[in-house]
Design an enzyme around this catalytic site. Structure first.
Site, mmCIF file in Angstrom:
data_model
loop_
_atom_site.group_PDB
_atom_site.id
_atom_site.type_symbol
_atom_site.label_atom_id
_atom_site.label_comp_id
_atom_site.label_asym_id
_atom_site.label_seq_id
_atom_site.Cartn_x
_atom_site.Cartn_y
_atom_site.Cartn_z
ATOM 1 N N ASP A 8 0.846 -1.306 -0.012
ATOM 2 C CA ASP A 8 0.145 -0.031 0.012
ATOM 3 C C ASP A 8 0.867 1.467 -0.078
ATOM 4 O O ASP A 8 1.386 1.658 0.901
ATOM 5 C CB ASP A 8 -0.780 -0.022 1.082
ATOM 6 C CG ASP A 8 -2.237 0.768 1.140
ATOM 7 O OD1 ASP A 8 -2.196 1.854 0.463
ATOM 8 O OD2 ASP A 8 -3.177 0.399 1.473
ATOM 9 N N GLU A 39 -4.692 2.135 -2.903
ATOM 10 C CA GLU A 39 -5.883 2.398 -2.692
ATOM 11 C C GLU A 39 -5.596 3.680 -1.625
ATOM 12 O O GLU A 39 -6.633 4.607 -1.497
ATOM 13 C CB GLU A 39 -6.625 1.465 -1.966
ATOM 14 C CG GLU A 39 -5.977 1.002 -0.625
ATOM 15 C CD GLU A 39 -7.291 0.790 0.349
ATOM 16 O OE1 GLU A 39 -8.234 0.559 0.262
ATOM 17 O OE2 GLU A 39 -6.748 0.467 1.817
ATOM 18 N N ASN A 40 -4.646 4.024 -1.015
ATOM 19 C CA ASN A 40 -4.178 5.317 -0.263
ATOM 20 C C ASN A 40 -3.375 6.071 -1.098
ATOM 21 O O ASN A 40 -2.737 7.117 -0.060
ATOM 22 C CB ASN A 40 -3.695 4.644 0.956
ATOM 23 C CG ASN A 40 -4.962 3.955 1.929
ATOM 24 O OD1 ASN A 40 -5.965 4.091 1.930
ATOM 25 N ND2 ASN A 40 -4.380 2.917 2.418
ATOM 26 N N ASN A 67 -10.826 -1.072 -0.083
ATOM 27 C CA ASN A 67 -11.977 -0.172 0.239
ATOM 28 C C ASN A 67 -11.896 1.166 0.117
ATOM 29 O O ASN A 67 -12.910 1.822 0.119
ATOM 30 C CB ASN A 67 -12.471 -0.815 1.532
ATOM 31 C CG ASN A 67 -11.465 -0.728 2.722
ATOM 32 O OD1 ASN A 67 -10.155 -1.062 2.499
ATOM 33 N ND2 ASN A 67 -11.481 0.039 3.539
ATOM 34 N N HIS A 68 -10.876 1.615 0.216
ATOM 35 C CA HIS A 68 -10.645 3.150 0.142
ATOM 36 C C HIS A 68 -10.646 3.665 -1.320
ATOM 37 O O HIS A 68 -10.543 4.832 -1.759
ATOM 38 C CB HIS A 68 -9.459 3.622 0.742
ATOM 39 C CG HIS A 68 -9.496 3.458 2.358
ATOM 40 N ND1 HIS A 68 -8.270 3.271 2.923
ATOM 41 C CD2 HIS A 68 -10.553 3.322 3.225
ATOM 42 C CE1 HIS A 68 -8.777 3.023 4.221
ATOM 43 N NE2 HIS A 68 -10.107 3.288 4.221
ATOM 44 N N HIS A 154 -7.437 -8.171 0.084
ATOM 45 C CA HIS A 154 -7.180 -6.827 0.914
ATOM 46 C C HIS A 154 -8.382 -7.058 2.183
ATOM 47 O O HIS A 154 -9.538 -6.915 1.938
ATOM 48 C CB HIS A 154 -7.807 -5.531 -0.162
ATOM 49 C CG HIS A 154 -7.483 -4.314 0.577
ATOM 50 N ND1 HIS A 154 -6.128 -3.693 0.478
ATOM 51 C CD2 HIS A 154 -8.138 -3.464 1.154
ATOM 52 C CE1 HIS A 154 -6.315 -2.563 1.250
ATOM 53 N NE2 HIS A 154 -7.415 -2.633 1.605
ATOM 54 N N HIS A 179 -3.736 -4.536 3.528
ATOM 55 C CA HIS A 179 -4.915 -3.849 4.178
ATOM 56 C C HIS A 179 -4.272 -3.421 5.374
ATOM 57 O O HIS A 179 -4.523 -2.190 5.731
ATOM 58 C CB HIS A 179 -5.991 -4.389 4.031
ATOM 59 C CG HIS A 179 -7.068 -3.468 4.789
ATOM 60 N ND1 HIS A 179 -7.399 -2.406 4.729
ATOM 61 C CD2 HIS A 179 -7.549 -3.829 6.270
ATOM 62 C CE1 HIS A 179 -8.359 -1.660 5.420
ATOM 63 N NE2 HIS A 179 -8.518 -2.834 6.432
ATOM 64 N N HIS A 181 -1.057 -2.940 6.570
ATOM 65 C CA HIS A 181 0.004 -2.237 6.524
ATOM 66 C C HIS A 181 1.066 -2.720 7.381
ATOM 67 O O HIS A 181 2.120 -1.956 7.571
ATOM 68 C CB HIS A 181 -0.423 -0.538 6.911
ATOM 69 C CG HIS A 181 -1.190 0.100 5.792
ATOM 70 N ND1 HIS A 181 -1.282 1.236 5.710
ATOM 71 C CD2 HIS A 181 -2.107 -0.410 4.944
ATOM 72 C CE1 HIS A 181 -2.066 1.938 4.779
ATOM 73 N NE2 HIS A 181 -2.832 0.884 4.308
HETATM 74 FE FE FE2 Z 1 -7.690 -0.890 2.955
#
Ligand code: FE2
Length: 262
Positions: A8, A39-40, A67-68, A154, A179, A181
């Site tokens: 991520d 996603e981030n 999900n982000h 994830h 997910h 991290h």
């Molecule tokens: Fe996530």
């Protein structure tokens, strides 16, 4: 096919870290394909065209999410365009984007990349149960069309990711967790030959909670009112990744964890 999968990428500190590490690492390790979870990537939550283009300029070829992915305006256009990015498969079909993508590297082979969201602790009301979802998807394809199949699962729960590994062992090349991290030290070849890791980790600020200023998260734990999330912009950075070798759609050849602190 030698693949580097980057954990991520978090905000501009994560993007800069990719810029510092990836071009050299790619050459040094002779990597054929670079995949990253993004996603981030845009200020800690969500995606934008500019931030995706930035990491692609450093050598990221294909991107997974989670999900982000929906958090910044403009996600619809990106997910519906031919940008090499996918979103989790188990969101409803009427949402933008797809949960799978292909990369054809000619003589090096063709890789199918899948993205799935875990069930436990995610608070995502619209997703379907991931085990049935991935089972149905894998039944709908011919694995022989590919030289490798990689899944980014994830998910929050380590038990769920370990279970997914056991469920898909021998049906895909690699099951890669994202997910949390937090990189896990359990990379291995499962009994039926798939390579597996519970979580690759993240790329971004080391002295943070996931990427957020630790004081903010401490306050969030202690008070019902707390400031909004701020990303840590300076200090040491981490670069978490795995290197995979893939030549068979139902087996992985090798998995090596590669964690750096800058
Ligand atoms: Fe996530």
């Amino acid at each position: 096919m030698k693949i580097l999968f980057i954990g991520d990428i978090c905000g501009s500190p994560g993007r800069q870290t990719v810029g510092e590490v990836l071009p050299k690492l790619r050459k040094q390790k002779g990597v054929d394909l670079v995949i990253a979870n993004v996603e981030n990537i845009a200020h800690g939550k969500g995606i934008t065209e500019k931030t995706l283009r930035e990491v692609m300029s450093y050598g990221v070829d294909f991107m997974t999410s989670g999900n982000h992915v929906w958090k910044k305006p403009g996600f619809e256009d990106i997910l519906e365009s031919d940008f090499p990015i996918i979103r989790p498969l188990n969101y409803p079909d009427d949402l933008p984007g797809k949960g799978y993508g292909e990369v054809d590297l000619g003589k090096k082979g063709k890789l199918l990349i899948l993205n799935l969201l875990g069930w436990g602790g995610m608070n995502e009301r619209t997703i379907s149960e991931p085990f049935r979802e991935i089972d149905a998807f894998l039944r709908s394809i011919n694995p022989k069309d590919y030289s490798g199949i990689l899944l980014d699962i994830h998910a929050e729960s380590t038990a769920e990711k370990v279970s997914m590994g056991a469920y898909l062992d021998g049906r895909v090349s690699s099951i890669i967790g994202t997910h949390t991290h937090i990189p896990t030290a359990d990379e291995r070849i499962l009994p039926k030959g798939s390579t597996y890791i519970t979580d690759v980790g993240m790329t971004g600020p080391l002295n943070s909670v996931l990427w957020v200023d630790s004081d903010i998260i401490i306050q969030q734990n202690m008070y019902p009112y707390s400031p909004s999330y701020e990303i840590v912009e300076d200090g040491p950075m981490r670069f978490d990744s795995v290197i995979l070798e893939v030549e068979n759609p139902c087996k992985g050849q090798k998995i090596e964890r590669l964690n750096k602190i800058l």
